[in-house]
Design a protein around this motif. Structure first.
Motif, PDB file in Angstrom:
ATOM      1  N   ASP A 116       2.122  10.094   8.125  1.00 16.67           N
ATOM      2  CA  ASP A 116       1.200  10.327   9.387  1.00 16.67           C
ATOM      3  C   ASP A 116       1.018   8.927  10.051  1.00 16.67           C
ATOM      4  N   ILE A 117       1.807   8.397  10.967  1.00 14.06           N
ATOM      5  CA  ILE A 117       1.560   7.247  11.426  1.00 14.06           C
ATOM      6  C   ILE A 117       0.821   7.514  12.717  1.00 14.06           C
ATOM      7  N   SER A 118       0.257   8.544  13.098  1.00 13.50           N
ATOM      8  CA  SER A 118      -0.486   8.695  14.614  1.00 13.50           C
ATOM      9  C   SER A 118      -1.345   7.667  14.672  1.00 13.50           C
ATOM     10  N   GLN A 138      -1.841  -4.467   7.712  1.00 16.99           N
ATOM     11  CA  GLN A 138      -1.083  -4.313   6.595  1.00 16.99           C
ATOM     12  C   GLN A 138      -1.764  -4.130   5.174  1.00 16.99           C
ATOM     13  N   GLN A 139      -2.524  -5.227   5.114  1.00 17.79           N
ATOM     14  CA  GLN A 139      -3.058  -5.331   3.575  1.00 17.79           C
ATOM     15  C   GLN A 139      -4.042  -4.308   3.470  1.00 17.79           C
ATOM     16  N   SER A 140      -4.978  -3.820   4.215  1.00 15.46           N
ATOM     17  CA  SER A 140      -5.676  -2.621   3.792  1.00 15.46           C
ATOM     18  C   SER A 140      -5.204  -1.461   3.670  1.00 15.46           C
ATOM     19  N   PHE A 141      -4.010  -1.278   4.513  1.00 13.52           N
ATOM     20  CA  PHE A 141      -3.250   0.123   4.327  1.00 13.52           C
ATOM     21  C   PHE A 141      -2.628   0.187   2.703  1.00 13.52           C
ATOM     22  N   ALA A 142      -1.864  -1.132   2.536  1.00 10.93           N
ATOM     23  CA  ALA A 142      -1.152  -1.388   1.173  1.00 10.93           C
ATOM     24  C   ALA A 142      -2.292  -1.042   0.152  1.00 10.93           C
ATOM     25  N   GLU A 143      -3.334  -1.560   0.540  1.00 11.46           N
ATOM     26  CA  GLU A 143      -4.260  -1.544  -0.774  1.00 11.46           C
ATOM     27  C   GLU A 143      -4.773   0.095  -1.314  1.00 11.46           C
ATOM     28  N   SER A 144      -4.914   0.775  -0.063  1.00  8.23           N
ATOM     29  CA  SER A 144      -5.159   2.113  -0.316  1.00  8.23           C
ATOM     30  C   SER A 144      -4.107   2.845  -0.711  1.00  8.23           C
ATOM     31  N   ASP A 163      14.865   5.545   5.983  1.00 10.94           N
ATOM     32  CA  ASP A 163      14.223   5.470   7.203  1.00 10.94           C
ATOM     33  C   ASP A 163      12.593   5.557   6.909  1.00 10.94           C
ATOM     34  N   MET A 164      12.157   6.308   5.987  1.00  9.91           N
ATOM     35  CA  MET A 164      10.721   6.646   5.617  1.00  9.91           C
ATOM     36  C   MET A 164      10.273   5.066   4.847  1.00  9.91           C
ATOM     37  N   LEU A 165      11.135   4.539   4.042  1.00 13.31           N
ATOM     38  CA  LEU A 165      10.880   3.284   3.418  1.00 13.31           C
ATOM     39  C   LEU A 165      10.539   2.326   4.366  1.00 13.31           C
ATOM     40  N   ASP A 166      11.383   2.448   5.501  1.00 17.88           N
ATOM     41  CA  ASP A 166      11.394   1.204   6.489  1.00 17.88           C
ATOM     42  C   ASP A 166       9.905   1.193   7.228  1.00 17.88           C
ATOM     43  N   VAL A 167       9.909   2.379   7.487  1.00 14.80           N
ATOM     44  CA  VAL A 167       8.225   2.339   8.425  1.00 14.80           C
ATOM     45  C   VAL A 167       7.189   2.121   7.144  1.00 14.80           C
ATOM     46  N   LEU A 168       7.351   2.556   6.078  1.00 15.85           N
ATOM     47  CA  LEU A 168       6.300   2.266   5.297  1.00 15.85           C
ATOM     48  C   LEU A 168       6.202   0.580   4.904  1.00 15.85           C
ATOM     49  N   LEU A 203       6.889   6.324  -2.610  1.00 18.24           N
ATOM     50  CA  LEU A 203       7.516   7.461  -1.907  1.00 18.24           C
ATOM     51  C   LEU A 203       8.409   8.234  -2.451  1.00 18.24           C
ATOM     52  N   THR A 204       8.975   7.939  -3.437  1.00 16.09           N
ATOM     53  CA  THR A 204       9.590   9.090  -4.490  1.00 16.09           C
ATOM     54  C   THR A 204       8.849   9.926  -5.064  1.00 16.09           C
ATOM     55  N   LYS A 205       7.552   9.526  -5.386  1.00 15.99           N
ATOM     56  CA  LYS A 205       6.621  10.351  -6.001  1.00 15.99           C
ATOM     57  C   LYS A 205       6.155  11.358  -5.290  1.00 15.99           C
ATOM     58  N   VAL A 206       5.631  10.987  -4.105  1.00 12.42           N
ATOM     59  CA  VAL A 206       5.135  12.059  -3.098  1.00 12.42           C
ATOM     60  C   VAL A 206       5.970  13.028  -2.391  1.00 12.42           C
ATOM     61  N   LEU A 207       7.360  12.486  -2.450  1.00  9.18           N
ATOM     62  CA  LEU A 207       8.381  13.417  -1.948  1.00  9.18           C
ATOM     63  C   LEU A 207       8.317  14.447  -2.836  1.00  9.18           C
TER      64      LEU A 207
END
Lengths: 376, 171
Positions: free
Chosen positions: A46-48, A360-366, B111-116, B133-137
């Protein structure tokens, strides 16, 4: 003028130190939804929130608003007013404009016939020469103001000229400098321009002690800071006028003040300038118009009406940083400007990656937190 | 640019008016003209990046591939997914398009990895990203090799009350 296409580069890290936390001003908290508890596929896909912020910025953003020209409302929209407006146009272009051009030409003739002799003949007698040159520069500025039928109302007692004092003002157009200069011969710090403006800068303005800078030079900042400091310490020099926004803004908003003027260890005297839009929009949109076109536009308008307020001199409070000093709201409150937390130089360069990295950092941490929860 | 709304005819408005009101379209046109600095009729990627609020967004580069060189009609179509009148289906379709960079209707693991990667930057290692990603998939019933299509996205995102709206300022 500075070209904006194809020359955008990431602003140097030096500019980062100038800024307060922009996150305090941007609309939403974190633009990336932070998942709580167990991490699901939905949370990652969900990138909304990020998309919404991006679309929001595309539709309207506080930075572009600062540089939007605001021409006065058209009032010539019906059968009765249109002929009246046409008469006005004829009057402005065929009567007012030639008269004003004449006034300006006379002014230049008088100025040059006095300035050139004074400059060369009084080479030995520096004090007298400086005094006369100062008076002459004030004179030619008055001629310029007359050539736009400038009605300037000065408010407030002008602070007495002392050493270790700098003046700061909000910036709408290069005419700000001319309007202030007609009353007091300031030494100003300006971007070096090409063309006839540059010629005037190197000859006449040199005599009042102006400092040049070049936005595109990275090392320039240190040199300029040093020159500013030297000038403000000197007792003989003309009072220094600085426009801390660093660029022209449309007189409805004001961008962040750069801290350079506020860390010189001097008293700062704020000046607020507000133009009356009914007569003409005095904002010089340097991306759309050359300065010559801008002057011609002013000379074919009815008048340039503005208020200038000399405000109470301010000093750095104990425990206050120069950035906090610069952020004090005095000028924007007086001139009715909305403050915007962006660096004016973002007109010419891209924002530093630091802001994006914070998100990016705050999202990565969560995400990592969610991962850890799983492994427990 | 002078009175831009006079250059927009009623016919133009009706052509693009799917999710926006008349006044919103006029506002969007003014904004489009403001962004289109060289007046070429389309907005380039550089011109979008000159908006600092957009440039600091982690997904800006990805969105630029969809935004570069849009004319006004395409501009409105792009933003229509963010109108309050757009359906959840249309919003999910938009998100799908952002993921599906090669436009073949299938979203791969990469694709999903790139966005992440765009969203997390250098603050997670590539290995950890893959791991998460693998885990949640797998928990959702997919595998690393799964190719997700539109209906999968609807299943995953449809229930979560998607909030993706932007208000067009109307003077």
């Amino acid at each position: 003028m500075n070209s904006s296409e194809g020359k955008l580069k990431s602003s140097s890290s030096e500019l980062d130190l100038d800024r307060p936390n922009i996150e305090d001003y941007l609309p939403s908290g974190s633009s990336i939804q932070e998942p709580h508890g167990k991490l699901r596929l939905r949370d990652l896909l969900d990138i909304s929130p990020a998309l919404t912020e991006a679309a929001g910025a595309i539709v309207d953003d506080s930075f572009t608003r600062c540089f939007k020209s605001n021409p006065p409302e058209p009032w010539n929209w019906n059968v009765y007013l249109f002929p009246l407006w046409c008469c006005g146009v004829v009057f402005r272009y065929l009567i007012l404009f030639p008269m004003r051009a004449l006034v300006l030409t006379i002014g230049w003739i008088i100025f040059l016939s006095c300035f050139i002799p004074v400059h060369f003949l009084l080479k030995g007698n520096d004090n007298l020469r400086k005094k006369m040159e100062r008076a002459l520069v004030e004179l030619i500025c008055s001629f310029f103001v007359a050539s736009w039928t400038g009605v300037v109302k000065y408010h407030g007692p002008r602070p007495s000229m002392r050493p270790k004092q700098v003046f700061v003002a909000n910036h709408t157009s290069m005419i700000d400098f001319i309007i202030l200069e007609q009353m007091t011969a300031f030494a100003v710090i300006m971007q070096k321009h090409p063309g006839w403006v540059g010629l005037l800068q190197s000859t006449i303005l040199e005599s009042v002690g102006c400092i040049w800078f070049n936005r595109s030079e990275a090392k320039d900042r240190e040199i300029v800071t040093r020159k500013l400091r030297e000038h403000s310490q000197g007792a003989d020099n003309n009072p220094l006028l600085i426009f801390p926004e660093g660029t022209c803004v449309n007189n409805q908003y004001s961008v962040m003040f750069k801290k350079g003027a506020f860390e010189l260890g001097c008293t700062v005297c704020p000046i607020a300038i507000k133009y009356n839009k009914i007569f003409v929009d005095a904002f010089w949109n340097s991306r759309k118009q050359s300065f010559t076109m801008h002057l011609l536009q002013l000379m074919t308008s009815w008048a340039v009406v503005c208020d200038v307020w000399y405000l109470e001199p301010q000093n750095l409070r104990p425990g206050e940083t120069p950035i906090e000093f610069a952020e004090r709201d005095i000028i924007s409150v007086r001139a009715g400007l909305k403050k915007v937390p962006w660096d004016g130089y973002l007109k010419y360069s891209r924002p530093s990656p630091k802001h994006r990295e914070r998100k990016q950092q705050s999202f990565a941490e969560s995400v990592l937190r969610g991962l850890e929860l799983e492994e427990k | 640019m002078g009175n831009t709304s006079s250059m927009l005819t009623q016919y133009d408005i009706e052509e693009v008016q799917q999710h926006f009101s008349q006044q919103e379209i006029v506002s969007l046109y003014e904004r489009f003209c403001q962004l289109d600095r060289n007046g070429g009729g389309f907005v380039s990627g550089e011109e979008f990046l000159s908006v600092p609020e957009f440039a600091v967004n982690p997904l800006s580069q990805r969105l630029l591939t969809m935004l570069d060189g849009l004319n006004f009609k395409e501009f409105v179509a792009f933003l229509s997914a963010f109108s309050p009148r757009a359906t959840v289906q249309q919003k999910i379709e938009f998100i799908f398009k952002v993921y599906d960079s090669d436009g073949n209707g299938k979203v791969t693991f990469n694709d999903m990895l790139d966005v992440l990667h765009d969203l997390t930057g250098q603050f997670i290692s590539e290995q950890q990203r893959e791991q998460v990603l693998t885990k949640v998939l797998e928990e959702a019933g997919y595998t690393k090799e799964s190719l997700l299509v539109m209906s999968d996205f609807v299943k995953i995102l449809g229930s979560s009350g998607l909030k993706m709206e932007v208000e067009v300022p109307v003077d």
